[in-house]
Design a protein around this motif. Sequence first.
Motif, mmCIF file in Angstrom:
data_model
loop_
_atom_site.group_PDB
_atom_site.id
_atom_site.type_symbol
_atom_site.label_atom_id
_atom_site.label_comp_id
_atom_site.label_asym_id
_atom_site.label_seq_id
_atom_site.Cartn_x
_atom_site.Cartn_y
_atom_site.Cartn_z
ATOM 1 N N ASP A 443 0.930 -1.050 -0.138
ATOM 2 C CA ASP A 443 0.062 -0.114 -0.046
ATOM 3 C C ASP A 443 1.166 1.146 0.027
ATOM 4 N N VAL A 444 0.773 2.133 -0.857
ATOM 5 C CA VAL A 444 1.432 3.266 -1.125
ATOM 6 C C VAL A 444 1.049 4.253 -0.010
ATOM 7 N N ASN A 445 1.861 4.836 0.666
ATOM 8 C CA ASN A 445 1.623 5.825 2.070
ATOM 9 C C ASN A 445 1.367 7.078 1.409
ATOM 10 N N LEU A 463 1.890 7.346 -7.996
ATOM 11 C CA LEU A 463 1.469 6.136 -8.367
ATOM 12 C C LEU A 463 2.432 5.507 -9.485
ATOM 13 N N PHE A 466 6.235 5.101 -8.463
ATOM 14 C CA PHE A 466 5.900 3.782 -7.571
ATOM 15 C C PHE A 466 5.983 2.434 -8.605
ATOM 16 N N ARG A 481 -1.515 -3.677 -10.160
ATOM 17 C CA ARG A 481 -1.983 -2.677 -9.243
ATOM 18 C C ARG A 481 -3.566 -3.172 -9.051
ATOM 19 N N ASP A 485 -4.546 2.886 -4.341
ATOM 20 C CA ASP A 485 -2.980 2.906 -3.671
ATOM 21 C C ASP A 485 -2.475 1.357 -3.423
ATOM 22 N N LEU A 510 13.078 3.169 -3.035
ATOM 23 C CA LEU A 510 12.195 4.481 -2.663
ATOM 24 C C LEU A 510 13.037 5.454 -1.989
ATOM 25 N N TYR A 523 8.340 9.255 -1.189
ATOM 26 C CA TYR A 523 7.608 8.170 -1.554
ATOM 27 C C TYR A 523 8.071 6.897 -0.573
ATOM 28 N N SER A 524 6.803 6.241 0.010
ATOM 29 C CA SER A 524 6.847 5.097 0.825
ATOM 30 C C SER A 524 5.895 4.210 0.493
ATOM 31 N N ALA A 525 5.902 3.103 1.315
ATOM 32 C CA ALA A 525 4.880 2.249 1.089
ATOM 33 C C ALA A 525 5.057 1.002 2.329
#
Length: 565
Positions: A443-445, A463, A466, A481, A485, A510, A523-525
Amino acid sequence: MKTKRLVTILLVFIAVYALSVVLFYHWFYQDFEDVVDMDVKWDISLNGEEIGQNQEADDAFGSDFKVEKGDVLVYDAVLSDMGELDSPAFLIKERYCSYEIYFDGKLIESHHMDEVQRENGYVGLDQCIFSIPKDYVGKPVTIKMYVLEDVYITGMESCWFGNFNSLKLMFFRMYTIGYVTAMFLIIFGAIYLYLSFIFTPLFSYMGQYIPLGFLSIEMGVVIFTRFGLGFIFMDDVFASVLYEVALLLIVPLGLWCEQSILGKSSSALIRRLSYLIGGMGVLLIVLRLLKIVHLPEISALFAILVAATFFLFSVRMIHHYYVQKKNEDKKVLIIAMSVCAFFTLIAFSFSGFRHLEILPRTAIGNLTEVAIMCVGPMFFAYFILMDFLFNISAVYARKQEYDSLTRLAYQDGLTHIPNRGKANRYIDELEKRQRDYCILSIDVNGLKQINDTYGHGYGDKLLINFSKILEKVYEKEFYARIGGDEFLVVFENATDAIVEESIEKLKTELDVLNTITTDSFIYSAAVGYAYRHETKNDHTHQTYLLADERMYEDKKQYHKDIEKD
């Protein structure tokens, strides 16, 4: 539109072919002052009995004698002055005879005399060029022909006199159109067959082109051997057999093409007639290969079978295309077969007219016969090529449409990586194989916050960037995907060490992106994973839920770390 294109290309084809023939005729009649059709007077005898005296050469060669096997047909002449010739020679084309040639009472050439001694001896088409001494003026020449078949024949089909090299060049030039057409048809048919065999497993209807490829090769071989090129590269007897077998093949091949294009007839009578005619055609080929019969003996039956084949095709074509209004999609192939049939009948008729002296047995007659025999197969090749190209274009267009729909169905429109539909299909396949696997729920934060703060354009950028990192890290695994997110990765036969290493690599990539980007966001996940064997009943949905649950635990830890900072 298709018809307009077909007509336009056809008109261009006709114009080019007609221009080629005209230029060829002009080219043929240049620089042959030292070659003439036999301008000598012949005394002709059959079994020692004179049947014609002092006839012009064209009359002698054009006269029909009812002869029987074992008869001896003799042509005698005294050579008149044809001018100074560096290497005087004769070029003779004959059929169904062995022969000896005498000059000034001496034997200087003989062909297939061993066939005379055999009980079932046979010579089909044959030709030769033989030289005579330079002091030919006033010297006698005798051509003694031993008949091997009970037919109406003329011993010699054609005869020319002149310089040796000029005769060879003239012979080549006379049949150049035939040679080029024959080679084109053979090569075209071979390539056509190759492509048909390749495409048939993919598109079953392409199998209808297979017999058309064989028919193209068959017509090329007939032309190749009919006009003498085969005699240059192979033994005379083999070339003659090849010509006759290829000619006989027109009946079964024609019926095969008819069945392929129009399908099996609903009429039992038509089907039985087709099987009967085709079976008889195959039987004639077998009998010829076994040397039980020869073409002159079965020529009448063969002509009837050819006419019956064309009649059946015409009846079925009219019934299907004009009465039942079927086969609209096969219009071009039907035209191809019709044109081929029409010009084949014209060629048969022309040969008959020449035999009956309605048309001349001269060089211009030979050239006209070549043009007529070649034009039908060339138009046939043109039409089946156009139909093949139209079908390939249609197949390509359908494939493009299918690929486009597939992309819409299985590809994410923003990131261009697989979507939820593709992921579901992939996991269903894994489920059927009953193999263990690992699902990563990613899940993209911060997507919602970025959309609200900076706008959806920046959210889309988040998105897309990423997704590029996801492709780089998991290029050997399946990834997709599956929501706004939410992303998913599937490992097959993975271990904890491999999975953990990939997650670390993802976070490292990232971090690298965060150091080089000018974007105002991070950018984090969050990532969680689970194995199939960890869930009750090993169910895919439960595996994903477990991975998702662990992903949210990772996300909570991420937010706690943010708050501390």
